[in-house]
Design a protein around this motif. Sequence first.
Motif, PDB file in Angstrom:
ATOM      1  N   ASN A 107      22.206  31.148   0.871  1.00 45.72           N
ATOM      2  CA  ASN A 107      22.815  30.054   0.830  1.00 45.72           C
ATOM      3  C   ASN A 107      23.354  29.616   2.063  1.00 45.72           C
ATOM      4  O   ASN A 107      23.509  28.264   2.390  1.00 45.72           O
ATOM      5  CB  ASN A 107      24.024  30.016  -0.282  1.00 45.72           C
ATOM      6  CG  ASN A 107      24.416  28.764  -0.620  1.00 45.72           C
ATOM      7  OD1 ASN A 107      23.645  27.682  -0.775  1.00 45.72           O
ATOM      8  ND2 ASN A 107      25.590  28.529  -1.438  1.00 45.72           N
ATOM      9  N   ASN A 139      25.184  21.801  -4.989  1.00 47.31           N
ATOM     10  CA  ASN A 139      25.816  22.775  -4.055  1.00 47.31           C
ATOM     11  C   ASN A 139      25.945  21.990  -2.657  1.00 47.31           C
ATOM     12  O   ASN A 139      26.963  22.240  -1.828  1.00 47.31           O
ATOM     13  CB  ASN A 139      25.486  24.173  -3.907  1.00 47.31           C
ATOM     14  CG  ASN A 139      26.400  25.025  -3.398  1.00 47.31           C
ATOM     15  OD1 ASN A 139      27.628  24.644  -3.398  1.00 47.31           O
ATOM     16  ND2 ASN A 139      26.357  26.108  -2.673  1.00 47.31           N
ATOM     17  N   SER A 140      24.885  21.517  -2.168  1.00 47.52           N
ATOM     18  CA  SER A 140      24.606  21.064  -0.931  1.00 47.52           C
ATOM     19  C   SER A 140      24.851  19.417  -0.759  1.00 47.52           C
ATOM     20  O   SER A 140      25.208  19.278   0.514  1.00 47.52           O
ATOM     21  CB  SER A 140      22.894  21.057  -0.595  1.00 47.52           C
ATOM     22  OG  SER A 140      22.283  19.989  -1.185  1.00 47.52           O
ATOM     23  N   ARG A 174      16.227  27.419   0.209  1.00 48.33           N
ATOM     24  CA  ARG A 174      16.805  26.801  -1.085  1.00 48.33           C
ATOM     25  C   ARG A 174      15.636  26.330  -2.025  1.00 48.33           C
ATOM     26  O   ARG A 174      15.621  26.551  -3.040  1.00 48.33           O
ATOM     27  CB  ARG A 174      17.666  25.500  -0.758  1.00 48.33           C
ATOM     28  CG  ARG A 174      19.132  25.919  -0.574  1.00 48.33           C
ATOM     29  CD  ARG A 174      20.071  24.636  -0.620  1.00 48.33           C
ATOM     30  NE  ARG A 174      21.312  25.325  -0.176  1.00 48.33           N
ATOM     31  CZ  ARG A 174      22.118  24.723   0.363  1.00 48.33           C
ATOM     32  NH1 ARG A 174      22.186  23.362   0.502  1.00 48.33           N
ATOM     33  NH2 ARG A 174      23.307  25.045   0.594  1.00 48.33           N
ATOM     34  N   ASN A 213      32.717  29.683  -2.296  1.00 45.86           N
ATOM     35  CA  ASN A 213      31.670  29.512  -1.405  1.00 45.86           C
ATOM     36  C   ASN A 213      32.240  28.477  -0.283  1.00 45.86           C
ATOM     37  O   ASN A 213      31.436  28.515   0.777  1.00 45.86           O
ATOM     38  CB  ASN A 213      30.671  28.873  -2.344  1.00 45.86           C
ATOM     39  CG  ASN A 213      29.357  29.135  -1.669  1.00 45.86           C
ATOM     40  OD1 ASN A 213      29.121  29.763  -0.999  1.00 45.86           O
ATOM     41  ND2 ASN A 213      28.493  28.083  -2.241  1.00 45.86           N
ATOM     42  N   ARG A 270      17.768  26.622   5.813  1.00 39.28           N
ATOM     43  CA  ARG A 270      18.235  27.182   4.564  1.00 39.28           C
ATOM     44  C   ARG A 270      17.568  26.187   3.673  1.00 39.28           C
ATOM     45  O   ARG A 270      17.567  26.253   2.507  1.00 39.28           O
ATOM     46  CB  ARG A 270      19.636  26.976   4.460  1.00 39.28           C
ATOM     47  CG  ARG A 270      20.485  25.784   4.957  1.00 39.28           C
ATOM     48  CD  ARG A 270      21.774  26.025   4.903  1.00 39.28           C
ATOM     49  NE  ARG A 270      22.819  25.326   4.276  1.00 39.28           N
ATOM     50  CZ  ARG A 270      24.041  25.263   4.272  1.00 39.28           C
ATOM     51  NH1 ARG A 270      24.563  26.139   4.846  1.00 39.28           N
ATOM     52  NH2 ARG A 270      24.574  24.351   3.484  1.00 39.28           N
ATOM     53  N   LEU A 315      24.028  25.448  -8.688  1.00 40.89           N
ATOM     54  CA  LEU A 315      23.181  25.740  -7.573  1.00 40.89           C
ATOM     55  C   LEU A 315      22.634  24.461  -7.000  1.00 40.89           C
ATOM     56  O   LEU A 315      22.598  24.340  -5.697  1.00 40.89           O
ATOM     57  CB  LEU A 315      22.237  26.616  -7.792  1.00 40.89           C
ATOM     58  CG  LEU A 315      22.634  28.190  -8.334  1.00 40.89           C
ATOM     59  CD1 LEU A 315      21.266  29.085  -8.883  1.00 40.89           C
ATOM     60  CD2 LEU A 315      23.272  28.753  -7.145  1.00 40.89           C
TER      61      LEU A 315
END
Lengths: 378, 378, 378
Positions: free
Chosen positions: C333, A333-334, C134, B333, C130, A330
Amino acid sequence: MKTLLKEMRHNPLLWLLAFVPVVLAAAKLKPEAHTLLFVLSVFAIVPLAALLSRATESVAAKTGDAVGGLLNATLGNLTELVIALTALRAGEYMLVKASIAGAIVTNTLFMLGASFLLGGLKYHMQEYNRVNARVQAGLLFLATIALLIPSLVSQPGSTVAAPIVQELSVGLAVLLIVAYALGMVFSLVTHKEEFASVAHGEEGEAPWPVGLAVMTLAGVTVLVALVSEIFVESVQKAAESFGMSQAFVGFIVVALVGGAAEMASAFSGARKNRLDLSVGIALGSASQIALFVAPVLVLASYFIGPTPMDLQFWLGAVAMMFFATLTAALVTNSGRSAWFAGVLVITVYLVFAMALYLLPPREQQLGKSVEAMEQQSK
Amino acid sequence: MKTLLKEMRHNPLLWLLAFVPVVLAAAKLKPEAHTLLFVLSVFAIVPLAALLSRATESVAAKTGDAVGGLLNATLGNLTELVIALTALRAGEYMLVKASIAGAIVTNTLFMLGASFLLGGLKYHMQEYNRVNARVQAGLLFLATIALLIPSLVSQPGSTVAAPIVQELSVGLAVLLIVAYALGMVFSLVTHKEEFASVAHGEEGEAPWPVGLAVMTLAGVTVLVALVSEIFVESVQKAAESFGMSQAFVGFIVVALVGGAAEMASAFSGARKNRLDLSVGIALGSASQIALFVAPVLVLASYFIGPTPMDLQFWLGAVAMMFFATLTAALVTNSGRSAWFAGVLVITVYLVFAMALYLLPPREQQLGKSVEAMEQQSK
Amino acid sequence: MKTLLKEMRHNPLLWLLAFVPVVLAAAKLKPEAHTLLFVLSVFAIVPLAALLSRATESVAAKTGDAVGGLLNATLGNLTELVIALTALRAGEYMLVKASIAGAIVTNTLFMLGASFLLGGLKYHMQEYNRVNARVQAGLLFLATIALLIPSLVSQPGSTVAAPIVQELSVGLAVLLIVAYALGMVFSLVTHKEEFASVAHGEEGEAPWPVGLAVMTLAGVTVLVALVSEIFVESVQKAAESFGMSQAFVGFIVVALVGGAAEMASAFSGARKNRLDLSVGIALGSASQIALFVAPVLVLASYFIGPTPMDLQFWLGAVAMMFFATLTAALVTNSGRSAWFAGVLVITVYLVFAMALYLLPPREQQLGKSVEAMEQQSK
């Protein structure tokens, strides 16, 4: 050699290298002085880790961060592999499994989180290649599911016999090794352009010549392995005198010191805004232990262990591996990170460490409780 | 008809269609020859699946990939629905539930993973519409939570009576059907522009006229249903003689052959760089089984079954559905895919298949163990 | 004051404020009339919530949505804190824990989902920041893991003594508060530019002067706290006469009414296309309860409770918190939302509510079952 000596003059930390021969000698002369050996070995591992980190960076400067990260992870885990093989020969499967699970959790949470935090304290926002993070997190996630299955199948009340768990463990070991090999083909051969670093950051000191770097890597790795073994032998007894539980020692202390070399490299990368290197080392090292070291140990146990080893962990360990992996997936992810991402990940680690620390010192309670239920269900 | 005959001349696979009348006749004449019927039915299903795939592509060429995927998933699952209703009438709830869970896991992991792998071996990097993938993964995730609740509520030690589990199952069935219907409104009416394909890829062969395609779809679906029924009846016995466990047959073999038609379409789409179609079929089919087929079976059991059926699965099945869904959510995703994504997803499937295969052949051990604990707790 | 009166003339809902003195008087005069007090307190909370929402928006217009969301979450949770402290003094730890878990699940699923749905019915597609989502989802995820650990450690068959669970709970409480404080430093100090709203949407009515808004916030919060207390005292008895289970009341009814004020603000933000405000209130409120309210209650229990309170929840509550958090993390997300995202999230909430509603009214079954296993394992 001249470069090495110059390095030593500039970096007083390396003077601690004097502890390496001292601890090796002390282990021969006074094998019973556990607390002394424990302290000496920690002092000896620190400069070796620093040296290893410096050499790896020199190689990575030539090969790019992805290959550098892989190289670093592999050499770092060689230590873990050597230690685990020694424990395997002695039939201490509980210690082997605790150190595997601990290394996965520590690399995924502490090494990654501290890299984010250390980098984030220096740079406002850091970017890294999220393709690499995703592939490693994907591999880790897969490995966690695979390690979960034998533990689920043989839960209390189950009538599944040990031979089936053993057969299943061998099958899973082969599957994991194949997946790991294919992952290397993917990241180093067919899609290597996707794994290029997004930002190169500061170059730092001038890199060493490759020949010297590789020789240093090889020599220091052997020394780390030797000293680590003394450390592991002494830590158990030393920890008891400090009042720590076995679970805490296996999971946290061994994993932290065993991963010191990789951590030095990962943290140094983060401070130089080369977060690709840090993420590559942290997640790469964790997935290598889960998909390569652990399966190799299962297969090796048929040749060198007293009895074959399976992949059945106690439920608490599996839960921690699962949550560690999910957290990493998680968070990475970015592809961007600031200091607070590090705080979040480290706090999850501290939650686990606190739970393990507070368990009664003499018994591995989470493991015990599963056994208790197994007894009961018979 | 002329188009159909021309197709046959070009595609030797379709000559296997001769097995369709053979297996139907054999089932009448020799209903006891299980192994023979098993082999014949597999040979008959393969060309029917190929034909179905070809016809669906022709319709999809007219309607766009999202609608094509939905159409394909619906017609493919008609087969599963027909089979499950037959089993329901006979009161074989264990088989019904195993085939539901198996179909969800197989579609989410094997069909999706193999599509990624087959597409990735041909194309370096493929892109697909991640909105569709997200909606389907979201629906699946929701369904998994819903299917988890009755199993959690009625765990060992619980004093929750069967009538409450039954009431809960009916309520959940209604909720799931409503959510599924709203999902269709979303993807086909209010936000259909979000579900447009990102890339259309190769067009491949010229599409059939729509009339022929629709008629073929309808006719072949009926034939698939007929042959599948013979297959399911024979597979149980045939599998025993091959030494497979019931859990493995219900979960893996039935799901793989039952989904052959959809798989043929999904794989063909992936090879033509139309990954939207593949992802739509794989995840759409899984979420349709979870949110439409399973709830309809619960409601139908009040009219055609000997007793009402609930939504309580054995814990192992629920765990596999949860991990399959989480894997699909994490992997899809990014909206991009290379061959290694396929390897990762398929390996998770192989881990599950291996565990189910190694369970003792005569007993569904994971189910047993729950029963054993229930016994114990009384 | 003039602004306030003008507001009242325009908004007939505020006439319900007359119920505030009525319910306070009724509670003094007829403390036994539970059903009457229940109805009166609901009628009194609604206009207070509306007023609170209006005042918060006026402050948020000055401070930006992130600070406004934080402010709103804090003032909204002050209510929950006051109620929980009252219950704590009375030693009703079951009620305290149920309302903590219920508030987390209700804010994460119902408040977020209904915001998405209400906003999505008016706007085709909404965007929000986001980064904020997050960070909040990350904090929530961390808190869920922390709350899971004491429940895992003290599972059936475990021999871990209560003092260890208590020690662990205090340690986790300190960790969570530190993480929450660092999260505030991150979002309000070091990286506040990342938390800027992506779109400001409609401005709506002219904002109040800040002085009036802040005074209204303070005064109304006190009134909400007073009325909420009457509500909580009466709801238990009133619910019994309606045939609801304790678990349903604690988890769903108390959480919905206790969060009415925040919900009014969140929904109003969504209708004005200011989804940043809605997401900030929903996830911010949930993470504040998990990381601030719950830990403060554990520490406060040493001073005002009859015995210290731990952080051990029944497994069903922990499972629901985990799935709620995972759902929020997956859904937020993308930073975009349409009405169907709301349907998905609300349906997960309905699944939980249905399971809690159907549990036998007199006993908190999921809690019972854990106790039953504990008995058994002794």
